[in-house]
Enzyme design. Sequence first.
Site, PDB file in Angstrom:
ATOM      1  CE1 TYR A 110       0.517   1.407   4.389  1.00 54.74           C
ATOM      2  CE2 TYR A 110       0.503  -0.973   4.527  1.00 54.74           C
ATOM      3  CZ  TYR A 110       0.790   0.254   5.081  1.00 54.74           C
ATOM      4  OH  TYR A 110       1.348   0.327   6.330  1.00 54.74           O
ATOM      5  CB  CYS A 111       1.298   3.932  -2.028  1.00 51.82           C
ATOM      6  SG  CYS A 111       2.456   2.731  -2.740  1.00 51.82           S
ATOM      7  CB  THR A 112       0.086   8.259   0.682  1.00 55.50           C
ATOM      8  OG1 THR A 112       1.260   8.119   1.482  1.00 55.50           O
ATOM      9  CG2 THR A 112      -0.819   9.301   1.299  1.00 55.50           C
TER      10      THR A 112
ATOM     11  CB  CYS B  93       1.015   1.105  -5.148  1.00 55.57           C
ATOM     12  SG  CYS B  93       1.458   0.997  -3.401  1.00 55.57           S
TER      13      CYS B  93
ATOM     14  CB  VAL C  76      -3.166   4.992   3.610  1.00 51.90           C
ATOM     15  CG1 VAL C  76      -3.582   5.314   5.031  1.00 51.90           C
ATOM     16  CG2 VAL C  76      -2.060   3.964   3.594  1.00 51.90           C
TER      17      VAL C  76
END
Length: 138
Positions: A82-84, A89, A111
């Site tokens: 996962y990435c912000t 990603c 996220v």
Amino acid sequence: LGRIVTEAEVKRANKEISIDQFKDILEKEDKNRVVLDMRNDYEWRLGHFKGAVPSGTVNFREVKAQMEEYKKKFKGKKVLMYCTGGIRCEKLSVMLEQKGFDNVYALEGGVVKYTNLINDGAWLGNLYTFDGRVSTHI
């Protein structure tokens, strides 16, 4: 890492899982999967998903050097990254595919989307913001 990733490469390599799928996976113990936080270590220390492991990087440019380490550590495992917001990603999906990873999935919307829709206690701490606030509480 410096080369541009095309839209076609992203469409081919990026295997996204929905928020509900990610939530279900987080809730189950599974030795054959790893949740990989692909943000930098500073962001990970501010907050991360329960059970997630940090990328081991200070900035995105360092990811390329970590690829062989990821292959060793995560061999034979399903990798949920996962990435912000999910954009980073997308590029990582292409990079990982090129390095021979085939069991890597990314959280759709990152996220931000997860925590805006579900506040189930799976997120621990704050979320880094790219503005003067530095972070926000989830």
